[in-house]
Design a protein around this motif. Structure first.
Motif, mmCIF file in Angstrom:
data_model
loop_
_atom_site.group_PDB
_atom_site.id
_atom_site.type_symbol
_atom_site.label_atom_id
_atom_site.label_comp_id
_atom_site.label_asym_id
_atom_site.label_seq_id
_atom_site.Cartn_x
_atom_site.Cartn_y
_atom_site.Cartn_z
ATOM 1 N N PRO A 1 15.318 39.733 1.820
ATOM 2 C CA PRO A 1 14.273 38.995 1.096
ATOM 3 C C PRO A 1 13.532 38.005 1.986
ATOM 4 N N LEU A 2 14.232 37.431 2.960
ATOM 5 C CA LEU A 2 13.594 36.459 3.842
ATOM 6 C C LEU A 2 12.537 37.113 4.716
ATOM 7 N N ALA A 3 12.718 38.381 5.046
ATOM 8 C CA ALA A 3 11.754 39.081 5.895
ATOM 9 C C ALA A 3 10.428 39.289 5.166
ATOM 10 N N ARG A 4 10.442 39.200 3.835
ATOM 11 C CA ARG A 4 9.220 39.403 3.053
ATOM 12 C C ARG A 4 8.510 38.096 2.717
ATOM 13 N N VAL A 5 9.029 36.993 3.215
ATOM 14 C CA VAL A 5 8.419 35.689 2.969
ATOM 15 C C VAL A 5 7.136 35.588 3.790
ATOM 16 N N ALA A 6 6.078 35.104 3.161
ATOM 17 C CA ALA A 6 4.815 34.915 3.878
ATOM 18 C C ALA A 6 4.956 33.715 4.810
ATOM 19 N N PRO A 7 4.681 33.901 6.084
ATOM 20 C CA PRO A 7 4.796 32.788 7.027
ATOM 21 C C PRO A 7 3.814 31.667 6.707
ATOM 22 N N ARG B 1 3.694 27.096 13.720
ATOM 23 C CA ARG B 1 3.906 26.045 14.711
ATOM 24 C C ARG B 1 5.269 26.184 15.383
ATOM 25 N N THR B 2 6.264 26.544 14.595
ATOM 26 C CA THR B 2 7.599 26.735 15.157
ATOM 27 C C THR B 2 7.597 27.885 16.153
ATOM 28 N N ARG C 1 13.354 35.772 21.912
ATOM 29 C CA ARG C 1 14.161 36.338 20.819
ATOM 30 C C ARG C 1 15.594 35.835 20.901
ATOM 31 N N ASP C 2 16.174 35.861 22.094
ATOM 32 C CA ASP C 2 17.565 35.440 22.248
ATOM 33 C C ASP C 2 17.741 33.952 21.940
ATOM 34 N N ILE C 3 16.773 33.138 22.317
ATOM 35 C CA ILE C 3 16.830 31.705 22.003
ATOM 36 C C ILE C 3 16.777 31.492 20.497
ATOM 37 N N LEU C 4 15.886 32.214 19.832
ATOM 38 C CA LEU C 4 15.781 32.110 18.370
ATOM 39 C C LEU C 4 17.090 32.516 17.702
ATOM 40 N N ASP D 1 14.351 29.514 7.747
ATOM 41 C CA ASP D 1 13.034 29.316 8.348
ATOM 42 C C ASP D 1 12.940 29.983 9.716
ATOM 43 N N LEU D 2 13.995 29.851 10.518
ATOM 44 C CA LEU D 2 13.974 30.485 11.832
ATOM 45 C C LEU D 2 14.048 31.999 11.728
ATOM 46 N N LEU D 3 14.661 32.503 10.669
ATOM 47 C CA LEU D 3 14.684 33.946 10.465
ATOM 48 C C LEU D 3 13.277 34.466 10.192
ATOM 49 N N VAL D 4 12.481 33.704 9.453
ATOM 50 C CA VAL D 4 11.075 34.070 9.230
ATOM 51 C C VAL D 4 10.328 34.060 10.561
ATOM 52 N N VAL D 5 10.583 33.048 11.374
ATOM 53 C CA VAL D 5 9.940 32.956 12.691
ATOM 54 C C VAL D 5 10.358 34.145 13.556
#
Length: 102
Positions: free
Chosen positions: A17-23, A29-30, A46-49, A67-71
């Motif tokens: 569900p988080l992957a479908r969140v509108a950024p 900014r993140t 990617r590895d840092i995230l 939030d970071l998963l959305v990023v």
């Protein structure tokens, strides 16, 4: 995505569900702040995230991890080559014949 799902399991977060969140602008900014490390390559970003997501999950900060998963999903959408992880180099095997022995 399975690795991310396993990583998020202790926090109770479901990545689908988080992957479908509108950024949002905050997500943009993140991502921009993480892209300051792009001189290391998109895979390094990617590895840092992923490391930061793991850290927030370990701390019980599920909102920050979400939030970071959305990023992360934004990064993967913009740079599809980061979806593939490079294979790890083979470990040195002391029992294998050396090139000198051949």
């Amino acid at each position: 995505m399975m690795q991310i799902a396993e990583m998020l399991a202790p926090s109770g977060l479901d990545p689908l569900p988080l992957a479908r969140v509108a950024p949002s602008k905050a997500h943009e900014r993140t991502l921009a702040s993480y892209l300051l490390n792009s001189h290391r390559g998109a895979a390094a970003v990617r590895d840092i995230l992923i490391a930061d997501i793991r850290g927030f999950v370990d701390l019980g900060q599920s909102r920050a991890a979400a939030d970071l998963l959305v990023v992360l999903s934004m990064l993967l959408a913009r740079w599809p080559e980061t979806r593939r992880r490079a294979p790890r180099p083979l470990a040195w095997d002391a029992t294998a014949p050396s090139p000198r022995d051949a």
